[in-house]
Design a protein around this motif. Structure first.
Motif, short mmCIF file in Angstrom:
data_model
loop_
_atom_site.label_atom_id
_atom_site.label_comp_id
_atom_site.label_asym_id
_atom_site.label_seq_id
_atom_site.Cartn_x
_atom_site.Cartn_y
_atom_site.Cartn_z
N LEU A 122 0.72 -1.05 0.03
CA LEU A 122 0.22 0.05 -0.06
C LEU A 122 0.78 1.02 -0.17
N LEU A 123 0.58 2.22 -0.85
CA LEU A 123 1.48 3.29 -1.03
C LEU A 123 0.33 4.62 -0.77
N PRO A 124 0.82 5.71 -0.14
CA PRO A 124 0.20 6.79 -0.10
C PRO A 124 -0.27 7.48 -1.33
N ARG A 125 -1.15 8.40 -1.30
CA ARG A 125 -1.58 9.12 -2.53
C ARG A 125 -1.65 10.58 -2.26
N ASN A 126 -1.73 11.26 -3.08
CA ASN A 126 -2.18 12.84 -2.88
C ASN A 126 -3.20 13.07 -2.03
N GLY A 127 -3.04 14.05 -1.13
CA GLY A 127 -4.21 14.35 -0.12
C GLY A 127 -3.94 15.96 0.08
N PRO A 128 -4.88 16.40 0.95
CA PRO A 128 -4.95 17.78 1.17
C PRO A 128 -3.78 18.44 1.70
N TYR A 129 -3.17 17.64 2.70
CA TYR A 129 -1.79 18.27 3.12
C TYR A 129 -0.57 17.44 2.71
N GLN A 130 -0.53 16.79 1.37
CA GLN A 130 0.52 16.10 0.93
C GLN A 130 0.64 15.80 -0.37
N THR A 131 1.85 15.81 -1.12
CA THR A 131 1.68 15.60 -2.37
C THR A 131 2.50 14.18 -2.80
N VAL A 132 2.18 13.17 -3.58
CA VAL A 132 3.09 12.20 -3.69
C VAL A 132 3.31 11.94 -5.20
N GLU A 133 4.66 11.99 -5.52
CA GLU A 133 4.99 11.92 -6.80
C GLU A 133 6.32 11.20 -7.38
N ASN A 134 6.58 11.05 -8.77
CA ASN A 134 7.49 10.45 -9.40
C ASN A 134 7.74 9.15 -8.90
N ILE A 194 -8.91 -2.42 3.40
CA ILE A 194 -7.99 -2.57 2.02
C ILE A 194 -6.79 -3.57 2.28
N TYR A 195 -6.23 -3.39 3.63
CA TYR A 195 -4.98 -4.10 3.82
C TYR A 195 -5.41 -5.54 3.98
N GLN A 196 -6.34 -5.99 4.38
CA GLN A 196 -6.85 -7.47 5.07
C GLN A 196 -7.37 -7.92 3.52
N ALA A 197 -7.90 -7.35 2.62
CA ALA A 197 -8.12 -7.56 1.18
C ALA A 197 -6.79 -7.88 0.55
N MET A 198 -5.80 -7.23 0.63
CA MET A 198 -4.63 -7.37 0.04
C MET A 198 -4.04 -8.71 0.33
N GLN A 199 -3.95 -8.51 1.83
CA GLN A 199 -3.53 -9.85 2.52
C GLN A 199 -4.28 -11.15 1.89
N ALA A 200 -5.50 -11.02 1.83
CA ALA A 200 -6.09 -12.18 1.43
C ALA A 200 -5.71 -12.46 0.01
N TRP A 201 -5.60 -11.58 -0.68
CA TRP A 201 -5.07 -11.65 -2.35
C TRP A 201 -3.66 -12.57 -2.29
N ALA A 202 -2.61 -12.24 -1.43
CA ALA A 202 -1.35 -12.48 -1.43
C ALA A 202 -1.37 -14.15 -0.97
N GLU A 203 -2.41 -14.49 -0.04
CA GLU A 203 -2.56 -15.61 0.60
C GLU A 203 -3.09 -16.72 -0.41
N GLY A 204 -3.90 -16.09 -1.43
CA GLY A 204 -4.60 -16.82 -2.27
C GLY A 204 -3.90 -17.33 -3.26
N ALA A 256 3.99 -10.38 6.40
CA ALA A 256 2.96 -9.54 6.21
C ALA A 256 3.18 -8.40 7.45
N MET A 257 2.73 -7.23 6.98
CA MET A 257 3.08 -6.17 8.34
C MET A 257 1.84 -4.85 7.72
N SER A 258 1.12 -4.48 8.71
CA SER A 258 0.19 -3.50 8.57
C SER A 258 0.62 -2.20 8.86
N ALA A 259 1.64 -1.89 9.68
CA ALA A 259 2.43 -0.50 10.08
C ALA A 259 3.87 -0.99 10.82
N PRO A 260 4.65 -0.02 10.56
CA PRO A 260 4.61 1.08 9.72
C PRO A 260 4.68 0.77 8.39
N LEU A 261 5.21 -0.31 7.78
CA LEU A 261 5.16 -0.69 6.43
C LEU A 261 3.96 -1.37 5.98
#
Length: 355
Positions: free
Chosen positions: A56-68, A281-291, A298-303
């Protein structure tokens, strides 16, 4: 006598200088740049192993920009865009995945337009907005849904909980339990404020993300394995007077100026979105990997990742490097400090001539 007066002036200069620098550092609108590199190193005695990795990667938001964004991976790639995060799915042969991106975080007033849904007024897991005790408390503190009412709830939350001492394992971040115990970490602070705000009829969300390293100079860098130089953190977004605003009651709890953490950001909060949505979202992603195979790690935070392989014995070692680039807060502090030193020197020269 003169030496005593000189020492007194030096003390005054020091206190005044530190105060001016602190005010410039925390209050001047600024941008803070980071370059982030996440790496996931797969190892296995089976050279032909096929692996899958969700991140999971962060996206643009009201107090952040994620680019490149740049991804180094020889194999299949898929990106699923969610409201606040991107879900990256990689599949292929045994190798190292490298993910790089730039983050720009803003310091200053934080007020923005965004949709408001009924769910932002309803109870949810660990946010017991309908609890009678919390509802009574909220309605006693807030007389309406104004910004002043929201701040009263914020100030109460910042004072209601003490930070826990020692290690905490498998703690449920319940707003009601934290309020009863008077103890909680950042997630409990966030959930308590969300519960109180919703009980008072004020839309609010508990946010999850990273607290980027504060205070380090530009071009500083640090890395970690199975962790992050940034810390997992939780805070709030609250809707008042026709707009959303930022709030962090847990950091305000240890600050003599609580208001600087309400309605403004500090260039350190990297959001991954609303906590409940992020967990789903994280649980669905983990289920995809386990499938797709046996779960390797697996790690839900900080990664935020989940990795699997089609053969047993595959290991994955996650790591992250954070490099700070330009930091406008340092520029603001220097811009205040240098003229202050010049002024002090002129005052001393004037006093020397008089004597």
């Amino acid at each position: 006598m003169r030496s005593t007066q000189t020492i007194l002036r030096i003390m005054i200069y020091t206190v005044l200088g530190l105060t001016l620098v602190a005010l410039a550092w925390f209050l001047t609108p600024a941008k803070v740049h980071y370059h982030v590199t996440e790496q996931y190193l797969f190892n296995s005695p089976q050279a032909q192993a096929q692996v899958s990795l969700g991140v999971l990667l962060p996206r643009n938001g009201p107090y952040q920009t994620v680019e490149n964004l740049a991804i180094t991976w020889q194999g299949d790639q898929e990106t699923i865009a969610h409201t606040d995060v991107d879900e990256l799915r990689l599949a292929g042969s045994l190798q190292t995945a490298s993910i790089e991106y730039d983050v720009i975080l803003f310091q200053g007033p934080a007020r923005w337009d965004a949709p408001v849904s009924d769910a932002m007024l309803q109870p949810q897991e660990n946010v017991e907005a309908a609890d009678p005790a919390l509802a009574e408390l909220a309605n006693g503190l807030a007389q309406g849904q104004s910004r002043q009412d929201a701040y009263r709830l914020f100030e109460f939350t910042a004072q209601a909980l003490d930070w826990p001492q020692g290690s905490r394992v498998n703690v449920t971040p319940s707003a009601r339990q934290a309020y009863e115990a008077g103890i909680g970490g950042c997630e409990e602070f966030a959930n308590l404020y969300t519960a109180l705000a919703r009980a008072a009829g004020i839309p609010a969300r508990s946010m999850a993300g990273l607290a980027m390293p504060l205070g380090f100079p530009p071009f500083w860098s640090a890395n970690a394995t199975w962790s992050s130089p940034a810390g997992a953190h939780a805070w709030n977004e609250v809707y008042v007077d026709g707009a959303w605003e930022f709030a962090d009651a847990s950091w305000a709890s240890s600050s003599p100026l609580r208001q600087i953490y309400f309605g403004r950001t500090d260039g350190a909060h990297l959001s991954y979105g609303e906590n409940g949505e992020l967990n789903a979202i994280y649980q669905a992603m983990q289920a995809w990997a386990e499938g797709r195979g046996e779960l390797s790690a697996a790690m839900s935070a900080p990664l935020h990742f989940a990795a699997s392989a089609d053969t047993p014995g595959v290991e994955v070692v996650p790591g992250i490097e954070i490099k700070k680039g330009w930091d406008g807060r340092w520029a603001a502090a220097v811009a205040v400090y240098i003229p202050f030193l010049v002024a002090c020197r002129l005052i001393e020269d004037h006093l020397k001539k008089r004597s």
